[in-house]
Scaffold this active site. Structure first.
Site, short mmCIF file in Angstrom:
data_model
loop_
_atom_site.label_atom_id
_atom_site.label_comp_id
_atom_site.label_asym_id
_atom_site.label_seq_id
_atom_site.Cartn_x
_atom_site.Cartn_y
_atom_site.Cartn_z
N HIS A 180 -7.00 -4.35 10.64
CA HIS A 180 -6.86 -4.07 9.08
C HIS A 180 -5.63 -4.98 8.48
O HIS A 180 -4.70 -5.22 9.36
CB HIS A 180 -7.04 -2.64 8.42
CG HIS A 180 -5.55 -1.66 8.91
ND1 HIS A 180 -5.88 -0.57 9.64
CD2 HIS A 180 -4.37 -2.12 8.67
CE1 HIS A 180 -4.88 0.01 9.74
NE2 HIS A 180 -3.73 -0.99 9.27
N ASP A 235 0.66 -1.21 0.06
CA ASP A 235 0.11 0.00 0.09
C ASP A 235 0.74 1.28 0.06
O ASP A 235 2.25 1.06 0.14
CB ASP A 235 -1.11 -0.06 1.31
CG ASP A 235 -0.32 -0.11 2.28
OD1 ASP A 235 1.02 -0.38 2.53
OD2 ASP A 235 -0.83 -0.87 3.52
N ASN A 262 -7.29 -2.35 14.63
CA ASN A 262 -8.73 -2.67 14.20
C ASN A 262 -8.85 -3.89 13.25
O ASN A 262 -9.84 -4.19 12.86
CB ASN A 262 -9.32 -1.28 13.68
CG ASN A 262 -8.74 -1.05 12.20
OD1 ASN A 262 -7.86 -1.60 11.86
ND2 ASN A 262 -9.35 0.05 11.57
N GLU A 296 -9.39 -1.75 5.28
CA GLU A 296 -10.06 -1.38 6.73
C GLU A 296 -11.39 -2.28 6.95
O GLU A 296 -11.96 -2.89 5.98
CB GLU A 296 -10.58 0.16 6.71
CG GLU A 296 -9.30 1.08 6.62
CD GLU A 296 -8.48 1.22 7.83
OE1 GLU A 296 -8.56 0.53 8.70
OE2 GLU A 296 -8.11 2.37 8.20
C1 GLP Z 1 -0.42 0.66 8.63
C2 GLP Z 1 -0.14 -0.23 7.32
C3 GLP Z 1 -0.30 -1.92 7.62
C4 GLP Z 1 0.33 -2.28 9.00
C5 GLP Z 1 -0.34 -1.21 10.24
C6 GLP Z 1 -0.14 -1.59 11.42
O1 GLP Z 1 -1.59 1.06 8.72
N1 GLP Z 1 -0.77 -0.08 6.12
O2 GLP Z 1 0.22 -2.49 6.58
O3 GLP Z 1 -0.03 -3.49 9.19
O4 GLP Z 1 -0.32 0.00 9.87
O5 GLP Z 1 1.28 -0.75 11.72
P1 GLP Z 1 2.01 -1.07 12.88
O6 GLP Z 1 2.89 -2.13 12.48
O7 GLP Z 1 2.67 0.24 12.95
O8 GLP Z 1 1.14 -1.27 14.11
#
Ligand code: GLP
Length: 245
Positions: free
Chosen positions: A138, A67, A136, A143
């Site tokens: 995702h 992404d 959440n 989402e």
């Molecule tokens: C972002 C990314 C996800 C990732 C998520 C969790 O939203 N798009 O791919 O898994 O963050 O982030 P973190 O690993 O910092 O908790």
């Protein structure tokens, strides 16, 4: 679904890096699906260390990222393109021409999403997809919503995700509201999926996604149906399900 319990973040990162390393050793020209966020940073550090020790060769590896924020250039220090260079690509012998990330500044969403789906297809699919998990539930930027979206799409980020990601930006107003993300089909079509999760703030998402029903309201839950899904999580992230393991 295979769940590997790790002691802490370091241990999660070491185990995940070993799994990715074995993929690269077994198939030097493999396609790796890569993720951003803080969760995979330690995994990337371990991969860099293996490269520096002469244990890994990335020269033929191809990558496709999940992404990118809409509106950020590849040079913006919070873009995922920058993140990948900074945390992995600049430190190993990967050919950056073989790395792919959605283009955050392409204003025509339909065009960019179609282009990205064609890129994934032209690579012959993903051998191993690395994922983090949003608080959440995702995955990528898929989402919680009413239905799983198959292809790459433009998504409006939820308040929860904007708040969770605000820590990386100077002010709340700087946090992008939209992103391009690989869809559920791109993720589910990968041969293997590896998720890294750590911390107590992910414990509820782990329970909802992997010990509840498969529902687009907990997007990661779709992975229960994947043929080769491995979750590597630390004790804190597994704290709400430890009696169920
Ligand atoms: C972002 C990314 C996800 C990732 C998520 C969790 O939203 N798009 O791919 O898994 O963050 O982030 P973190 O690993 O910092 O908790």
């Amino acid at each position: 679904m295979r769940i590997i319990s790790a002691k802490d973040y370091q241990d999660v990162s070491r185990k995940a890096a070993n799994i990715i390393a074995s993929q690269v050793i077994l198939k030097p020209n493999c396609v790796l699906g890569l993720a951003t966020g803080s969760s995979p940073v330690g995994t990337y550090q371990q991969l860099i260390a293996k490269y520096e020790a002469g244990e890994l060769d990335f020269s033929q590896v191809r990558t496709v990222n999940l992404d990118e924020y809409v509106g950020l250039t590849a040079d913006h220090d919070q873009s995922y393109a920058y993140f990948m260079r900074h945390n992995l690509f600049d430190h190993v012998n990967i050919d950056q021409a073989n790395t792919n990330i959605p283009c955050g500044v392409e204003p025509d969403a339909e065009k960019e999403c179609a282009r990205y789906d064609a890129v994934i297809e032209s690579m012959g699919g993903v051998d191993l997809q690395l994922l983090g998990l949003g608080p959440n539930g995702h995955i990528g930027f898929n989402e919680p919503c009413d239905e799983f979206v198959p292809g790459t799409h433009r998504v409006e980020l939820t308040e929860a995700t904007i708040n969770a990601n605000a820590r990386f930006f100077e002010s709340m107003d700087d946090v992008p509201r939209f992103a391009y993300t690989m869809g559920i089909r791109g993720i589910m079509q990968a041969d293997k999926v590896l998720m890294v999760v750590n911390g107590a703030n992910k414990a509820q998402a782990v329970k909802d996604c992997f010990f509840g029903s498969v529902t687009p309201q907990a997007p990661g839950s779709i992975l229960q149906l994947h043929k080769n899904f491995t979750l590597v999580a630390d004790e804190a992230a597994l704290s709400l399900v430890k009696d169920l393991l």
